[in-house]
Design a protein around this motif. Structure first.
Motif, PDB file in Angstrom:
ATOM      1  N   ALA A   1       0.837  -1.205   0.000  1.00 35.13           N
ATOM      2  CA  ALA A   1       0.000   0.000   0.000  1.00 35.13           C
ATOM      3  C   ALA A   1       0.874   1.258   0.000  1.00 35.13           C
ATOM      4  CB  ALA A   1      -0.916   0.000   1.209  1.00 35.13           C
ATOM      5  N   PRO A   2       0.531   2.276  -0.795  1.00 34.38           N
ATOM      6  CA  PRO A   2       1.343   3.492  -0.801  1.00 34.38           C
ATOM      7  C   PRO A   2       1.246   4.276   0.488  1.00 34.38           C
ATOM      8  CG  PRO A   2      -0.609   3.774  -2.166  1.00 34.38           C
ATOM      9  CD  PRO A   2      -0.563   2.334  -1.778  1.00 34.38           C
TER      10      PRO A   2
ATOM     11  N   LEU B   1      10.177  -3.448  -6.038  1.00 35.36           N
ATOM     12  CA  LEU B   1      10.264  -4.618  -6.894  1.00 35.36           C
ATOM     13  C   LEU B   1       9.845  -5.877  -6.161  1.00 35.36           C
ATOM     14  CD1 LEU B   1      13.710  -3.871  -8.576  1.00 35.36           C
ATOM     15  CD2 LEU B   1      11.428  -3.382  -9.469  1.00 35.36           C
ATOM     16  N   THR B   2       9.781  -5.801  -4.834  1.00 38.39           N
ATOM     17  CA  THR B   2       9.414  -6.942  -4.002  1.00 38.39           C
ATOM     18  C   THR B   2       8.527  -6.448  -2.889  1.00 38.39           C
ATOM     19  OG1 THR B   2      11.527  -8.020  -4.436  1.00 38.39           O
ATOM     20  CG2 THR B   2      10.268  -8.827  -2.554  1.00 38.39           C
ATOM     21  N   ALA B   3       7.391  -7.071  -2.729  1.00 38.70           N
ATOM     22  CA  ALA B   3       6.506  -6.808  -1.593  1.00 38.70           C
ATOM     23  C   ALA B   3       5.723  -8.081  -1.346  1.00 38.70           C
ATOM     24  CB  ALA B   3       5.565  -5.648  -1.865  1.00 38.70           C
ATOM     25  N   SER B   4       6.266  -8.938  -0.501  1.00 43.17           N
ATOM     26  CA  SER B   4       5.649 -10.236  -0.250  1.00 43.17           C
ATOM     27  C   SER B   4       4.592 -10.102   0.825  1.00 43.17           C
ATOM     28  CB  SER B   4       6.710 -11.248   0.196  1.00 43.17           C
ATOM     29  OG  SER B   4       7.694 -11.399  -0.806  1.00 43.17           O
TER      30      SER B   4
ATOM     31  N   GLN C   1       4.295  -3.488   7.455  1.00 45.56           N
ATOM     32  CA  GLN C   1       4.104  -4.931   7.447  1.00 45.56           C
ATOM     33  C   GLN C   1       5.377  -5.650   7.021  1.00 45.56           C
ATOM     34  OE1 GLN C   1       1.367  -6.317   4.514  1.00 45.56           O
ATOM     35  NE2 GLN C   1       0.905  -8.217   5.572  1.00 45.56           N
ATOM     36  N   ALA C   2       5.626  -6.794   7.647  1.00 44.13           N
ATOM     37  CA  ALA C   2       6.725  -7.645   7.193  1.00 44.13           C
ATOM     38  C   ALA C   2       6.531  -7.960   5.721  1.00 44.13           C
ATOM     39  CB  ALA C   2       6.762  -8.932   8.016  1.00 44.13           C
ATOM     40  N   GLY C   3       7.622  -7.917   4.954  1.00 45.03           N
ATOM     41  CA  GLY C   3       7.553  -8.072   3.509  1.00 45.03           C
ATOM     42  C   GLY C   3       7.644  -6.751   2.782  1.00 45.03           C
ATOM     43  N   THR C   4       7.621  -5.626   3.514  1.00 47.67           N
ATOM     44  CA  THR C   4       7.725  -4.303   2.898  1.00 47.67           C
ATOM     45  C   THR C   4       9.134  -4.072   2.368  1.00 47.67           C
ATOM     46  OG1 THR C   4       6.022  -3.378   4.356  1.00 47.67           O
ATOM     47  CG2 THR C   4       7.539  -1.822   3.324  1.00 47.67           C
ATOM     48  N   ALA C   5       9.242  -3.575   1.139  1.00 46.94           N
ATOM     49  CA  ALA C   5      10.545  -3.243   0.554  1.00 46.94           C
ATOM     50  C   ALA C   5      10.993  -1.891   1.082  1.00 46.94           C
ATOM     51  CB  ALA C   5      10.439  -3.212  -0.966  1.00 46.94           C
ATOM     52  N   VAL C   6      12.207  -1.839   1.617  1.00 49.82           N
ATOM     53  CA  VAL C   6      12.760  -0.605   2.171  1.00 49.82           C
ATOM     54  C   VAL C   6      14.221  -0.473   1.758  1.00 49.82           C
ATOM     55  CG1 VAL C   6      11.207  -0.559   4.177  1.00 49.82           C
ATOM     56  CG2 VAL C   6      13.413  -1.743   4.345  1.00 49.82           C
ATOM     57  N   LEU C   7      14.741   0.733   1.924  1.00 45.27           N
ATOM     58  CA  LEU C   7      16.165   1.003   1.780  1.00 45.27           C
ATOM     59  C   LEU C   7      16.709   1.337   3.165  1.00 45.27           C
ATOM     60  CD1 LEU C   7      16.111   3.319  -1.397  1.00 45.27           C
ATOM     61  CD2 LEU C   7      16.433   0.836  -1.306  1.00 45.27           C
ATOM     62  N   VAL C   8      17.811   0.696   3.546  1.00 42.34           N
ATOM     63  CA  VAL C   8      18.389   0.911   4.868  1.00 42.34           C
ATOM     64  C   VAL C   8      19.769   1.539   4.729  1.00 42.34           C
ATOM     65  CG1 VAL C   8      17.088  -1.021   5.854  1.00 42.34           C
ATOM     66  CG2 VAL C   8      19.404  -1.410   4.987  1.00 42.34           C
TER      67      VAL C   8
END
Length: 345
Positions: free
Chosen positions: A24-25, A36-39, A144-151
């Motif tokens: 979700a945005p 590119l990934t959101a499980s 939520q777990a599975g969220t694509a992030v940059l660390v």
């Protein structure tokens, strides 16, 4: 992070956290999604066994904890080139992003390239920053777990790829934390975590390959072509295993009644005769033999057994690097393609 001069709109009370599903945005997105990934976790709801953890706030884990994040070998979770393009094509948007991130606008491309693409493996509380009518908004959220992030190089989530919004550590809750939004299947308030910076900058992260169910090392930065497989990390030693052993109990002592003469020792055998072992003397009828001290009992956990996961999350807050979300042999066999399965099986 420098103090922003732009007016900041509080999108919701700091005591509340907005639940944001992986794809979700969310409110006030900075950019279109570059994820590119959101499980999405399995659609099997789990009933919380306790909620005391939510009252204390999220559990904290160091950003360098092995297994804290996941991904797919040599596959980024975010299109960093597109993310930079969205921000640099609109100077006003880029300036707002830089301000929320605490950097100069000129440093924005290098800042984003220095971040590492991963996916969350636990529901994680953060401070999100959005853009509404040219003004920066700030709100607490649970990703939520599975969220694509940059660390960043301390393991802190800095950008949410589904909306391009800058991220920061969560604010301290004022009062009992509450949430807004619809919980996803498997959401449990007591299992939400917050990430704290690693003690020092890291050159790479040990993450779980969620497609091959293996461990990989991912170098810090946007280039995932140098990912390499790793053997399973060694599990940390339980501090109780290092505790000194209790002293052995004292040998039993026999009390001799008053007036009783001790039994004389037998004469030694002649030289060359075999030595005979004499049976132990029986204690007098009224002899008292003290019992050995009882084994110390471990204090009971007033909150019941920990339900955070199958040997995945350390019991102490902010563990040193090398501890934490490392599944044992049983849990390793249960790491599925979904980044959340290690917590949900």
């Amino acid at each position: 992070m420098r103090t922003t001069s732009r007016g900041v709109v509080l999108a919701c009370a700091l005591a509340a956290a907005l639940l944001l599903p992986a794809a979700a945005p969310g409110p006030d997105p900075f950019t279109d999604s570059t994820a590119l990934t959101a499980s999405t976790p399995p659609a099997t709801p789990r009933t919380p066994s306790r909620t005391a953890g939510a009252a204390r706030g999220p559990r904290t884990l160091s950003g360098g904890t092995p297994g804290l994040y996941g991904g797919a070998e040599r596959t980024g979770s975010c299109d960093i080139g597109r993310q930079i393009g969205h921000l640099t094509r609109d100077p006003a948007r880029g300036r707002a992003f830089a301000e929320a991130a605490g950097i100069s606008p000129a440093a924005l491309p290098d800042h984003v390239r220095a971040l590492t693409p991963v996916v969350l493996r636990a529901d994680t509380r953060v401070t999100g920053h959005g853009l509404r009518a040219g003004r920066i908004t700030r709100y607490q959220s649970v990703l939520q777990a599975g969220t694509a992030v940059l660390v960043d190089d301390r393991g802190l989530p800095r950008v949410r790829c589904a909306c391009g919004n800058p991220l920061g550590p969560p604010e301290a809750s004022r009062g009992t934390p509450v949430t807004r939004g619809t919980p996803w299947p498997g959401y449990r308030p007591g299992r939400v975590i917050a990430v704290t910076p690693a003690p020092r900058a890291v050159s790479g992260f040990t993450i779980v390959d969620v497609t091959a169910r293996t461990w990989i090392e991912r170098r810090t930065g946007h280039d995932v072509r140098h990912d390499r497989p790793l053997p399973p990390p060694a599990r940390p030693t339980d501090p109780r295993d290092r505790a000194p052993s209790p002293p052995p109990p004292s040998p039993p002592q026999t009390r001799v009644p008053p007036g009783t003469e001790p039994t004389p020792e037998p004469d030694p055998e002649p030289d060359g005769a075999p030595v005979r072992e004499t049976p132990a003397e029986a204690s007098p009828p009224d002899a008292e033999t003290p019992l050995p001290p009882p084994e110390p009992e471990e204090p009971e956990d007033p909150e019941g057994p920990d339900d955070v996961g199958p040997d995945t999350v350390p019991d102490t807050p902010d563990p040193p690097d090398g501890a934490g979300l490392i599944p044992d042999d049983r849990a390793a066999a249960r790491i599925p393609g979904s980044p959340t399965g290690v917590f949900g099986n």
